[in-house]
Design a protein around this motif. Sequence first.
Motif, PDB file in Angstrom:
ATOM      1  N   VAL A 161     -22.631  41.414  15.083  1.00  0.00           N
ATOM      2  CA  VAL A 161     -21.552  40.480  14.732  1.00  0.00           C
ATOM      3  C   VAL A 161     -20.428  40.642  15.751  1.00  0.00           C
ATOM      4  O   VAL A 161     -19.915  41.748  15.950  1.00  0.00           O
TER       5      VAL A 161
ATOM      6  N   ILE B  52     -24.635  60.580  11.129  1.00  0.00           N
ATOM      7  CA  ILE B  52     -24.107  61.818  10.571  1.00  0.00           C
ATOM      8  C   ILE B  52     -23.691  61.558   9.118  1.00  0.00           C
ATOM      9  O   ILE B  52     -23.383  60.425   8.755  1.00  0.00           O
ATOM     10  N   GLY B  53     -23.697  62.633   8.307  1.00  0.00           N
ATOM     11  CA  GLY B  53     -23.336  62.467   6.889  1.00  0.00           C
ATOM     12  C   GLY B  53     -24.528  62.786   6.003  1.00  0.00           C
ATOM     13  O   GLY B  53     -25.003  61.934   5.253  1.00  0.00           O
TER      14      GLY B  53
ATOM     15  N   ALA C 224     -23.646  51.700   2.460  1.00  0.00           N
ATOM     16  CA  ALA C 224     -22.802  50.725   1.755  1.00  0.00           C
ATOM     17  C   ALA C 224     -23.430  49.332   1.808  1.00  0.00           C
ATOM     18  O   ALA C 224     -23.524  48.639   0.781  1.00  0.00           O
TER      19      ALA C 224
ATOM     20  N   ASN D 209     -16.959  53.184   5.220  1.00  0.00           N
ATOM     21  CA  ASN D 209     -16.157  53.599   6.371  1.00  0.00           C
ATOM     22  C   ASN D 209     -15.458  52.455   7.076  1.00  0.00           C
ATOM     23  O   ASN D 209     -14.589  52.703   7.907  1.00  0.00           O
TER      24      ASN D 209
ATOM     25  N   ARG E  91     -32.486  55.264  12.766  1.00  0.00           N
ATOM     26  CA  ARG E  91     -31.556  55.694  13.809  1.00  0.00           C
ATOM     27  C   ARG E  91     -30.717  56.862  13.286  1.00  0.00           C
ATOM     28  O   ARG E  91     -30.430  56.951  12.099  1.00  0.00           O
TER      29      ARG E  91
ATOM     30  N   GLU F 150     -27.503  43.884  11.280  1.00  0.00           N
ATOM     31  CA  GLU F 150     -27.413  45.277  11.728  1.00  0.00           C
ATOM     32  C   GLU F 150     -27.667  45.319  13.229  1.00  0.00           C
ATOM     33  O   GLU F 150     -28.706  44.868  13.692  1.00  0.00           O
ATOM     34  N   ARG F 151     -26.719  45.896  13.956  1.00  0.00           N
ATOM     35  CA  ARG F 151     -26.856  45.837  15.418  1.00  0.00           C
ATOM     36  C   ARG F 151     -27.906  46.799  15.973  1.00  0.00           C
ATOM     37  O   ARG F 151     -28.448  46.570  17.048  1.00  0.00           O
ATOM     38  N   GLN F 152     -28.220  47.865  15.222  1.00  0.00           N
ATOM     39  CA  GLN F 152     -29.209  48.827  15.713  1.00  0.00           C
ATOM     40  C   GLN F 152     -30.577  48.544  15.093  1.00  0.00           C
ATOM     41  O   GLN F 152     -30.723  47.665  14.255  1.00  0.00           O
TER      42      GLN F 152
ATOM     43  N   SER G 170     -17.936  66.180   1.933  1.00  0.00           N
ATOM     44  CA  SER G 170     -19.149  65.333   1.936  1.00  0.00           C
ATOM     45  C   SER G 170     -18.961  64.096   1.053  1.00  0.00           C
ATOM     46  O   SER G 170     -19.891  63.685   0.350  1.00  0.00           O
TER      47      SER G 170
ATOM     48  N   GLY H  76     -18.152  60.959   2.051  1.00  0.00           N
ATOM     49  CA  GLY H  76     -18.261  59.651   2.723  1.00  0.00           C
ATOM     50  C   GLY H  76     -19.290  58.716   2.117  1.00  0.00           C
ATOM     51  O   GLY H  76     -18.979  57.555   1.814  1.00  0.00           O
ATOM     52  N   VAL H  77     -20.516  59.200   1.919  1.00  0.00           N
ATOM     53  CA  VAL H  77     -21.567  58.306   1.404  1.00  0.00           C
ATOM     54  C   VAL H  77     -21.251  57.932  -0.043  1.00  0.00           C
ATOM     55  O   VAL H  77     -21.447  56.775  -0.456  1.00  0.00           O
TER      56      VAL H  77
ATOM     57  N   SER I 253     -25.162  65.390   3.673  1.00  0.00           N
ATOM     58  CA  SER I 253     -25.113  66.061   2.378  1.00  0.00           C
ATOM     59  C   SER I 253     -24.549  65.090   1.351  1.00  0.00           C
ATOM     60  O   SER I 253     -23.396  64.679   1.438  1.00  0.00           O
TER      61      SER I 253
ATOM     62  N   ARG J 164     -30.327  61.376   7.759  1.00  0.00           N
ATOM     63  CA  ARG J 164     -29.833  60.023   7.539  1.00  0.00           C
ATOM     64  C   ARG J 164     -30.707  58.948   8.182  1.00  0.00           C
ATOM     65  O   ARG J 164     -30.750  57.812   7.697  1.00  0.00           O
TER      66      ARG J 164
HETATM   67  C1  LIG Z   1     -18.586  64.877  11.229  1.00  0.00           C
HETATM   68  C2  LIG Z   1     -18.894  64.077  10.000  1.00  0.00           C
HETATM   69  C3  LIG Z   1     -19.687  64.632   8.993  1.00  0.00           C
HETATM   70  C4  LIG Z   1     -19.948  63.909   7.824  1.00  0.00           C
HETATM   71  N1  LIG Z   1     -20.671  64.497   6.822  1.00  0.00           N
HETATM   72  C5  LIG Z   1     -20.881  63.811   5.674  1.00  0.00           C
HETATM   73  C6  LIG Z   1     -21.655  64.397   4.605  1.00  0.00           C
HETATM   74  O1  LIG Z   1     -22.144  65.529   4.693  1.00  0.00           O
HETATM   75  N2  LIG Z   1     -21.845  63.645   3.492  1.00  0.00           N
HETATM   76  C7  LIG Z   1     -21.326  62.378   3.360  1.00  0.00           C
HETATM   77  O2  LIG Z   1     -21.495  61.756   2.317  1.00  0.00           O
HETATM   78  N3  LIG Z   1     -20.637  61.800   4.366  1.00  0.00           N
HETATM   79  C8  LIG Z   1     -20.407  62.480   5.499  1.00  0.00           C
HETATM   80  N4  LIG Z   1     -19.731  61.876   6.524  1.00  0.00           N
HETATM   81  C9  LIG Z   1     -19.299  60.486   6.361  1.00  0.00           C
HETATM   82  C10 LIG Z   1     -20.459  59.500   6.534  1.00  0.00           C
HETATM   83  O3  LIG Z   1     -20.959  59.613   7.846  1.00  0.00           O
HETATM   84  C11 LIG Z   1     -19.983  58.070   6.295  1.00  0.00           C
HETATM   85  O4  LIG Z   1     -18.995  58.052   5.288  1.00  0.00           O
HETATM   86  C12 LIG Z   1     -21.095  57.123   5.855  1.00  0.00           C
HETATM   87  O5  LIG Z   1     -22.126  57.095   6.803  1.00  0.00           O
HETATM   88  C13 LIG Z   1     -20.505  55.714   5.655  1.00  0.00           C
HETATM   89  O6  LIG Z   1     -21.509  54.802   5.337  1.00  0.00           O
HETATM   90  P1  LIG Z   1     -21.308  53.258   5.642  1.00  0.00           P
HETATM   91  O7  LIG Z   1     -22.456  52.550   5.002  1.00  0.00           O
HETATM   92  O8  LIG Z   1     -19.919  52.850   5.315  1.00  0.00           O
HETATM   93  O9  LIG Z   1     -21.407  53.135   7.258  1.00  0.00           O
HETATM   94  P2  LIG Z   1     -22.513  53.586   8.287  1.00  0.00           P
HETATM   95  O10 LIG Z   1     -23.464  54.523   7.676  1.00  0.00           O
HETATM   96  O11 LIG Z   1     -21.798  54.040   9.509  1.00  0.00           O
HETATM   97  O12 LIG Z   1     -23.293  52.243   8.628  1.00  0.00           O
HETATM   98  C14 LIG Z   1     -22.679  51.201   9.352  1.00  0.00           C
HETATM   99  C15 LIG Z   1     -23.733  50.354  10.049  1.00  0.00           C
HETATM  100  O13 LIG Z   1     -23.080  49.200  10.612  1.00  0.00           O
HETATM  101  C16 LIG Z   1     -23.687  48.899  11.839  1.00  0.00           C
HETATM  102  N5  LIG Z   1     -22.761  48.097  12.672  1.00  0.00           N
HETATM  103  C17 LIG Z   1     -21.618  48.541  13.276  1.00  0.00           C
HETATM  104  N6  LIG Z   1     -21.059  47.533  13.975  1.00  0.00           N
HETATM  105  C18 LIG Z   1     -21.842  46.436  13.805  1.00  0.00           C
HETATM  106  C19 LIG Z   1     -21.787  45.097  14.283  1.00  0.00           C
HETATM  107  N7  LIG Z   1     -20.811  44.663  15.108  1.00  0.00           N
HETATM  108  N8  LIG Z   1     -22.756  44.218  13.910  1.00  0.00           N
HETATM  109  C20 LIG Z   1     -23.785  44.634  13.104  1.00  0.00           C
HETATM  110  N9  LIG Z   1     -23.891  45.895  12.649  1.00  0.00           N
HETATM  111  C21 LIG Z   1     -22.928  46.789  12.982  1.00  0.00           C
HETATM  112  C22 LIG Z   1     -23.972  50.293  12.431  1.00  0.00           C
HETATM  113  O14 LIG Z   1     -24.979  50.206  13.428  1.00  0.00           O
HETATM  114  C23 LIG Z   1     -24.402  51.088  11.203  1.00  0.00           C
HETATM  115  O15 LIG Z   1     -25.809  51.101  11.015  1.00  0.00           O
HETATM  116  C24 LIG Z   1     -19.452  62.588   7.691  1.00  0.00           C
HETATM  117  C25 LIG Z   1     -18.682  62.022   8.700  1.00  0.00           C
HETATM  118  C26 LIG Z   1     -18.389  62.748   9.848  1.00  0.00           C
HETATM  119  C27 LIG Z   1     -17.547  62.136  10.921  1.00  0.00           C
END
Ligand SMILES: Cc1cc2nc3c(=O)[nH]c(=O)nc-3n(C[C@H](O)[C@H](O)[C@H](O)COP(=O)(O)OP(=O)(O)OC[C@H]3O[C@@H](n4cnc5c(N)ncnc54)[C@H](O)[C@@H]3O)c2cc1C
Length: 414
Positions: free
Chosen positions: A134, A49-50, A21, A299, A46, A40-42, A309, A311-312, A52, A110
């Motif tokens: 943050v 999960i997610g 996102a 998320n 890295r 980005e904290r990491q 699947s 979430g992404v 597909s 991922r």
């Molecule tokens: C068991 C499971 C299986 C899943 N399988 C799928 C799948 O097959 N396909 C799919 O599309 N989705 C799947 N998902 C969902 C998917 O993991 C998420 O929806 C997706 O990663 C969300 O992306 P995002 O960019 O919102 O957040 P994220 O990918 O979680 O990225 C957030 C980033 O913010 C950073 N961050 C957090 N806190 C801070 C802070 N304080 N300061 C700076 N940086 C910070 C983190 O380090 C991270 O890198 C699954 C989820 C689960 C629980």
Amino acid sequence: MNSDSSKRTVVDVAIIGAGPAGAVAAALLRQAGRSVLVLERQHFPRFSIGESLLPQSMTYLEEAGMLQAVVEAGFQYKNGAYFVYRDQRSSFDFRDKHSPGWGTTYQVERAVFDDVLIRCAAAQGADVRFGHTVNAVHTGAAPMLDVVDESACAYRVEARFVLDASGFGRVLPRLLKLEAPTQMPTRAALFTHVRDGLALDDIDRSKICIATHPERRDVWFWMIPLAGGRSSVGCVAEASFLDVPHAQREAALRALIRQEPTLNRLIGQAPFLMPVRQIGGYAANVASLHGPGYALLGNAGEFLDPVFSSGVTIALRSAHLAARALNRQLDGETLDWSADYDVPLRKGIDTFRAFVERWYTGELQDIIYYPEQAPTIRRMICAVLAGYAWDESNPYVADPVRRLNALHEVCKPG
Ligand SMILES: Cc1cc2nc3c(=O)[nH]c(=O)nc-3n(C[C@H](O)[C@H](O)[C@H](O)COP(=O)(O)OP(=O)(O)OC[C@H]3O[C@@H](n4cnc5c(N)ncnc54)[C@H](O)[C@@H]3O)c2cc1C
């Protein structure tokens, strides 16, 4: 902790989190000439999960100028999903769907995928700072973030707008107490990667396998073939069902896999390539996806469930909608964030919600395995499974609850 006022940063948009996102939002805002800072904290790459993706997500990768890099990364091609329950099997080919648009996508590690995306955003001019966390936010017309880097040096970021893309970190929901109850029960997942050694004769590597536990319809497994002869495997159930001590996770996941005949045949003996991980209580919600000077992406807003699947795809759709709205606001328009962001994003989330809820009651499983499904209806269901959850020309998007309930009356056994 040191405070360094010389590191004070002023930008148009500050983005918390460099996951899908954050990366896509950063690229779209850069394309409109905004100054963008991603915190980005990491450090990447890295694990995340997610793995597909859904074909709908390709639209947003393309729009963000990331498609070429994703294609060249060599991920496992994906064109559908198949479902397995006891001796029943139902396969969906995403190219044969109601909605127009991409019918294929990828199954991705991922660590690599997220790294590719954020590098693309950086190449388009986003300032990406890894190892920067943050810790505090001041919202309003001129929002500010308090950040600390790895040398414990604290500094302040002033932005015209903040996008929270912190995923399960849920930075703004935590700091601003925005959390709202989710209707989803507390579920958990046990998962790992295996060396699958599967040839095309054994399995269609280009589809995710969703297998229901033979004795428990609310317990299911994923098997996601990845490039390089490995697969991601996981089991999802109510948290109490998977409540095993850390030291017993591997044995517990191995035993569960052996209880499902298809997975047992394919990977019952396959070596695990990483320690078994557990994640639980991931369903989350907020009352509103926006507030003064900020919006919540992916998320960091609402997360339902992993089963389809989605979430992404939801994360990338949120980045697309938020960047479009924000560009208009930064150009001087007065924006209604509810009408321009919250409502349209939640439309698709609500489509998935109707499908997810009926998956766990078993009703959607009856629909999926129904042998005499009309092809037009199957293509409509397939379109949602492919991520086209916002295409209101599809009756199962326009009115998912009523349509699915009516369809289940036809498909229910006996
Ligand atoms: C068991 C499971 C299986 C899943 N399988 C799928 C799948 O097959 N396909 C799919 O599309 N989705 C799947 N998902 C969902 C998917 O993991 C998420 O929806 C997706 O990663 C969300 O992306 P995002 O960019 O919102 O957040 P994220 O990918 O979680 O990225 C957030 C980033 O913010 C950073 N961050 C957090 N806190 C801070 C802070 N304080 N300061 C700076 N940086 C910070 C983190 O380090 C991270 O890198 C699954 C989820 C689960 C629980």
